[in-house]
Design a protein around this motif. Structure first.
Motif, PDB file in Angstrom:
ATOM      1  N   THR B  79       0.838  -1.212   0.000  1.00 13.32           N
ATOM      2  CA  THR B  79       0.000   0.000   0.000  1.00 13.32           C
ATOM      3  C   THR B  79       0.864   1.249   0.000  1.00 13.32           C
ATOM      4  N   ILE B  80       1.882   1.238   0.858  1.00 10.70           N
ATOM      5  CA  ILE B  80       2.731   2.427   0.969  1.00 10.70           C
ATOM      6  C   ILE B  80       3.607   2.574  -0.274  1.00 10.70           C
ATOM      7  N   TRP B  81       4.144   1.458  -0.733  1.00 11.87           N
ATOM      8  CA  TRP B  81       5.067   1.480  -1.885  1.00 11.87           C
ATOM      9  C   TRP B  81       4.381   2.069  -3.115  1.00 11.87           C
ATOM     10  N   HIS B  82       3.143   1.647  -3.346  1.00 10.55           N
ATOM     11  CA  HIS B  82       2.424   2.123  -4.534  1.00 10.55           C
ATOM     12  C   HIS B  82       1.593   3.373  -4.256  1.00 10.55           C
ATOM     13  N   LYS B  83       1.778   3.917  -3.091  1.00  9.67           N
ATOM     14  CA  LYS B  83       1.065   5.141  -2.666  1.00  9.67           C
ATOM     15  C   LYS B  83      -0.441   5.015  -2.897  1.00  9.67           C
ATOM     16  N   GLN B  84      -0.993   3.886  -2.459  1.00  2.00           N
ATOM     17  CA  GLN B  84      -2.443   3.679  -2.596  1.00  2.00           C
ATOM     18  C   GLN B  84      -3.183   4.515  -1.548  1.00  2.00           C
ATOM     19  N   ALA B  85      -4.526   4.483  -1.626  1.00  2.00           N
ATOM     20  CA  ALA B  85      -5.345   5.285  -0.706  1.00  2.00           C
ATOM     21  C   ALA B  85      -4.951   5.014   0.745  1.00  2.00           C
ATOM     22  N   GLY B  86      -4.739   6.075   1.483  1.00  2.00           N
ATOM     23  CA  GLY B  86      -4.395   5.943   2.901  1.00  2.00           C
ATOM     24  C   GLY B  86      -2.908   5.871   3.166  1.00  2.00           C
ATOM     25  N   CYS B  87      -2.127   5.955   2.093  1.00  2.00           N
ATOM     26  CA  CYS B  87      -0.668   5.826   2.241  1.00  2.00           C
ATOM     27  C   CYS B  87      -0.110   6.902   3.174  1.00  2.00           C
ATOM     28  N   MET B  88      -0.534   8.162   2.938  1.00  2.00           N
ATOM     29  CA  MET B  88       0.002   9.267   3.732  1.00  2.00           C
ATOM     30  C   MET B  88      -0.350   9.100   5.217  1.00  2.00           C
ATOM     31  N   LEU B  89      -1.570   8.664   5.428  1.00  2.00           N
ATOM     32  CA  LEU B  89      -2.038   8.446   6.798  1.00  2.00           C
ATOM     33  C   LEU B  89      -1.181   7.395   7.498  1.00  2.00           C
ATOM     34  N   LEU B  90      -0.853   6.337   6.748  1.00  2.00           N
ATOM     35  CA  LEU B  90      -0.061   5.254   7.336  1.00  2.00           C
ATOM     36  C   LEU B  90       1.371   5.700   7.611  1.00  2.00           C
ATOM     37  N   VAL B  91       1.938   6.466   6.669  1.00  2.00           N
ATOM     38  CA  VAL B  91       3.302   6.975   6.891  1.00  2.00           C
ATOM     39  C   VAL B  91       3.284   7.918   8.107  1.00  2.00           C
ATOM     40  N   CYS B  92       2.224   8.682   8.200  1.00  2.00           N
ATOM     41  CA  CYS B  92       2.057   9.587   9.340  1.00  2.00           C
ATOM     42  C   CYS B  92       1.998   8.772  10.649  1.00  2.00           C
ATOM     43  N   ALA B  93       1.261   7.663  10.598  1.00  2.00           N
ATOM     44  CA  ALA B  93       1.163   6.791  11.788  1.00  2.00           C
ATOM     45  C   ALA B  93       2.534   6.223  12.149  1.00  2.00           C
ATOM     46  N   LEU B  94       3.305   5.811  11.125  1.00  2.00           N
ATOM     47  CA  LEU B  94       4.657   5.282  11.366  1.00  2.00           C
ATOM     48  C   LEU B  94       5.505   6.328  12.081  1.00  2.00           C
ATOM     49  N   CYS B  95       5.404   7.580  11.584  1.00  2.00           N
ATOM     50  CA  CYS B  95       6.194   8.671  12.175  1.00  2.00           C
ATOM     51  C   CYS B  95       5.794   8.915  13.622  1.00  2.00           C
ATOM     52  N   LEU B  96       4.508   8.993  13.865  1.00  2.00           N
ATOM     53  CA  LEU B  96       4.032   9.280  15.225  1.00  2.00           C
ATOM     54  C   LEU B  96       4.446   8.176  16.203  1.00  2.00           C
ATOM     55  N   LEU B  97       4.287   6.942  15.756  1.00  2.00           N
ATOM     56  CA  LEU B  97       4.639   5.816  16.633  1.00  2.00           C
ATOM     57  C   LEU B  97       6.136   5.802  16.920  1.00  2.00           C
ATOM     58  N   SER B  98       6.931   6.039  15.861  1.00  2.00           N
ATOM     59  CA  SER B  98       8.387   6.011  16.068  1.00  2.00           C
ATOM     60  C   SER B  98       8.830   7.205  16.918  1.00  2.00           C
ATOM     61  N   MET B  99       8.176   8.361  16.746  1.00  2.00           N
ATOM     62  CA  MET B  99       8.516   9.529  17.564  1.00  2.00           C
ATOM     63  C   MET B  99       8.183   9.275  19.037  1.00  2.00           C
ATOM     64  N   ALA B 100       7.044   8.604  19.245  1.00  2.00           N
ATOM     65  CA  ALA B 100       6.663   8.257  20.632  1.00  2.00           C
ATOM     66  C   ALA B 100       7.737   7.368  21.249  1.00  2.00           C
TER      67      ALA B 100
END
Lengths: 269, 278
Positions: B79-100
């Motif tokens: 999903t993220i690789w092909h930038k499908q629907a929700g990709c940005m949201l998921l990358v955002c979630a990855l960032c937030l979780l890793s920042m936490a």
């Protein structure tokens, strides 16, 4: 009677009870944090004795537990009634299934439901009737009698591996593996058993778990070798583990049905 | 141990960079975005491999925040690789979780000897996969809600009907699929915990850790979700809201307790390590 049966098997009741359970457990989390010492003896004393002591003494901390008890009871009754109704309907309609496997797989959800009831009954039996000796200390070559039984136990040897290496810095010169040999005597018959951490053994309806041991350090002040055992007679154990196995079997059946059969046809789960 | 933490800082940094590229250059620089994300995931993988290496055969304690971004990234790689629907949201979630995980680490606790069993590892890993599945389901549900709102807000009734057939059921089915997988892994984790607890302490429930109650609460919540879904007792909108709420609940109940107190990352050590390497 029919009305009561129908109300007890209602899916709305399931939803309400499940949501109440979520709220109750969330409250329980807030209550249990920092007051674990109130609940720790529950495993050793059993439910009745715990309620009459800790349960009554700290009602502010234990009220969620009583609510949990009531809700789980309701859930078990609701699950039983609802599942039984559906199983009968499924059996009545068995002629409509051309594929036997598909018919068999339709039981997956019901197996999980019944398994949950078995698990809950197992826990109840365990907390009501289990007998626990929570901290039986046996020194090396010491022969002791297990309380409430005619079984004698002798610690023959204790074999402790101490970690030596660079990878696990925190474990250096500390015990990393332990095995103890025990000689059990019952009715003039002797049996040898080996015990370790997470490696219990069973003998005459009793389970033996290694709780603690010494010496834990290779260097420093040497302590006398000993082991501490948790000895438990738990009639609910077979029930809750068989329930667990059934639940997992039901889950695998459900995933198989969903993943292999339904997804092929592009149906929605 | 500090090198492992440095690797995680690098992973979090690359997650942030990939999010920046994702936001600033919509649809452009896809290759660059992929490279940044891949480096982030790879650094995260090295970091958690190191964490496991330095605790094996014991179970690493309070490490969920470090494992979770990677598991989500791997599960949703396509999903993220092909930038499908929700990709940005998921990358955002990855960032937030890793920042936490970077700012609230709780990885100071040493593994304990009783965790030396197959079941403790299964309990830990299946639990992480379960949590990841619930969060992914929540993300898909959020996309579903957003699409519904956008189309109904524009008053494009026909478009809504079309997209209902095209995009919405897709997200709805994805949501329920991830919930089913999450439920399966969460159940496996709970049962592994039960067996581990019995083997170690002779009882299926150990009351030493209050987290057992939040794990049970999560399980009951998703049991409720699946009942409502399988009985077809609600519409897609309500289901989506429930999935989002479930993801939030998963984070509060299971992710948050694994976080520690605020601690500023030791960047000096990171720069020293980088200087030594370069």
């Amino acid at each position: 009677m029919k009305k009561i049966w129908k109300a007890l098997g209602s899916i709305r009741l399931t939803i309400i009870v499940l949501l109440l359970l979520v709220c109750d457990l969330a409250g329980g989390y807030a209550s249990l944090r920092g007051s674990e010492k109130i609940f720790k003896p529950l495993n050793d004393l059993g439910l009745i004795e715990w309620i009459s002591t800790y349960g009554k003494t700290y009602p502010g901390h234990t009220v969620w537990f009583f609510a949990l008890f009531v809700l789980l009871f309701l859930l078990a009754v609701n699950t039983f009634v609802c599942t039984t109704d559906r199983v009968f309907v499924l059996i009545e309609n068995r002629k409509h299934f051309l594929n036997r496997l598909r018919f068999f797989l339709k039981f997956s959800v019901h197996i999980m439901h019944y398994a949950l009831i078995i698990i809950l009954i197992g826990y109840l039996v365990s907390y009501l009737y289990a007998v626990t000796c929570s901290n039986m200390i046996i020194a090396l070559n010491q022969d002791s009698m297990i309380p409430g039984t005619k079984i004698r136990v002798l610690l023959q040897s204790i074999d402790i591996d101490y970690y030596q290496g660079d990878r696990l810095d925190f474990l250096n010169d500390r015990a990393c593996k332990v095995k103890a040999d025990l000689l059990l005597t019952a009715d003039d018959k002797q049996t040898s058993k080996t015990i370790g951490l997470n490696d219990p053994f069973w003998f005459k309806d009793l389970s033996f778990h290694l709780n603690d041991f010494a010496p834990r350090y290779k260097s420093g002040m040497q302590r006398q070798p000993y082991i501490s055992l948790i000895i438990k007679k738990d009639p609910g154990m077979k029930l809750y583990f068989s329930g667990t196995v059934f639940f997992l079997a039901g889950l695998i059946m459900y995933l198989y049905q969903w993943f292999l059969l339904q997804s092929r046809k592009g149906e929605e789960i | 141990m500090f090198f492992i933490r440095d690797l995680f800082y690098i992973a979090a940094f690359f997650y942030l960079l990939s999010l920046g590229i994702c936001i600033l250059c919509r649809g452009k620089l896809i290759l660059f975005f992929r490279c940044l994300l891949f480096i982030g995931l790879f650094a995260n993988l090295l970091s958690i491999t190191g964490r496991y290496y330095f605790s094996w055969p014991l179970m690493p304690m309070y490490q969920v925040p470090f494992f979770l971004p990677l598991v989500i990234g791997v599960l949703l790689f396509k999903t993220i690789w092909h930038k499908q629907a929700g990709c940005m949201l998921l990358v955002c979630a990855l960032c937030l979780l890793s920042m936490a995980a970077v700012f609230f680490p709780n990885d100071f606790y040493l593994p304990f000897l009783e965790s030396r069993t197959f079941f403790s590892h299964l309990f830990f890993l299946a639990g992480i996969v379960g949590q990841a599945c619930f969060i992914i389901a929540g993300a898909h549900a959020l996309v579903h809600i957003r699409l519904c709102r956008t189309n109904s807000g524009n008053g494009q009734a026909q478009k809504l009907e079309k997209s209902k057939n095209r995009v919405f059921p897709g997200n709805r089915i994805r949501t329920s699929r991830w919930v089913v997988w999450g439920f399966a892994f969460w159940t496996i984790s709970m049962f592994s915990g039960e067996i581990w607890s019995y083997l170690g302490w002779g009882s299926p429930v150990v009351w030493d850790d209050a987290a057992i109650l939040t794990a049970m609460a999560t399980w009951f919540y998703y049991t409720c979700f699946l009942h409502l879904h399988l009985q077809k007792m609600w519409n897609s909108q309500r289901q989506a809201y429930a999935a989002v709420f479930g993801a939030v609940l998963t984070l509060i109940f299971n992710f948050y307790p694994d976080l520690g107190k605020f601690k500023f990352p030791d960047l000096n050590h990171l720069f020293q390590s980088l200087r030594t390497i370069l």
